[in-house]
Design a protein around this motif. Structure first.
Motif: not given
Length: 262
Positions: A93-98, A115-117, A131-134
């Motif tokens: 599943h797609p995810r961001d670099q973090g 978004l992942d909250t 901060d990374q997700r924002l």
């Protein structure tokens, strides 16, 4: 363009009930209804609380069930989910670099941001965008430029006048609002978490939410006699054009013919 919105599945491992309800059976009926009437949808978004206890078995059942579903699905995490367990089952599943389960999807000239909250930790149910997700959100909004943008999140950043959910909303709403201001053309924001059908205009941004596919949170708990209720389920059918967005709330299990209603 048409897409489907579902939220708050709260799946239990196969064979286990939640509040006396078979969560898998209810979701299966929903997916069957969508497949029968909305297989032409571009995609389906399930905006968090996929599994009630974040169990591997629940995620495994969901993965198997979605393989036969004709509409591509984007999955999101909520406060009942476990990010590590989810990614061990949905490893592609797609995810961001973090490593957060958030990503961008482009379709028909628009940008869809998921978004992942999930805050994480035992017993923690409020949400956060660190901060990374924002920073990721701000980058995506800036990259979209003037293209229409649609956001999806689990936790809302505002109160709803419901004591059960207002204490577990998104942390630091001011930081989220500042991030939103990087967007030039945010058309709509979809959320889950509150187990109710709502429309909210927050600081000029329109939001809608949906009932859970399993159990609801009553608007007035004292009237319901409980913090949970078995109110009608619904899924969202969203239609988007250049100058309009329409959200249909389809209470699929409560349909009956005119003859049956007599």
């Amino acid at each position: 363009m048409k897409f489907i919105h579902l939220t708050d599945l709260h799946l239990m491992p196969p064979g286990e009930l939640l509040g006396g309800i078979d969560t898998a059976a209810r979701l299966s009926r929903i997916l069957e209804d969508i497949a029968a009437w909305h297989s032409d949808a571009a995609f389906c978004v399930i905006s968090g609380d996929l599994a009630d206890e974040g169990s591997l078995d629940a995620y495994g059942w969901l993965k198997d069930r979605l393989q036969a579903f004709p509409v591509p699905c984007f999955l999101m995490l909520g406060n009942h989910d476990d990010r590590q367990n989810f990614l061990s089952v949905f490893d592609g599943h797609p995810r961001d670099q973090g490593g957060y389960v958030q990503h961008s999807h482009a379709a028909e000239g628009a940008r869809f941001l998921f978004l992942d909250t999930l805050t994480g930790g035992p017993g923690v149910h409020d949400g956060e965008l660190c901060d990374q997700r924002l920073a990721w959100l701000e980058q995506q909004l800036e990259a979209a430029q003037d293209a229409p943008v649609f956001l999806f999140m689990h936790h809302p950043p505002f109160d709803l006048g419901m004591r059960f959910v207002d204490d577990i909303k998104l942390r630091q709403p001011e930081a989220f609002h500042r991030a939103l201001q990087r967007g030039r053309n945010i058309r709509h924001i979809f959320y889950g978490h509150v187990h109710r059908m709502t429309y909210v205009n927050w600081r000029g941004y329109p939001f809608t939410s949906l009932p859970s596919t399993n159990h609801q949170i009553p608007l007035i708990p004292d009237r319901a006699g409980s913090d949970y209720s078995d109110e009608p389920l619904a899924y969202g059918v969203v239609q988007v054009s250049d100058d309009q967005l329409t959200v249909h709330f389809d209470a699929h299990l409560d349909r009956c013919s005119q003859e049956a209603a007599r």
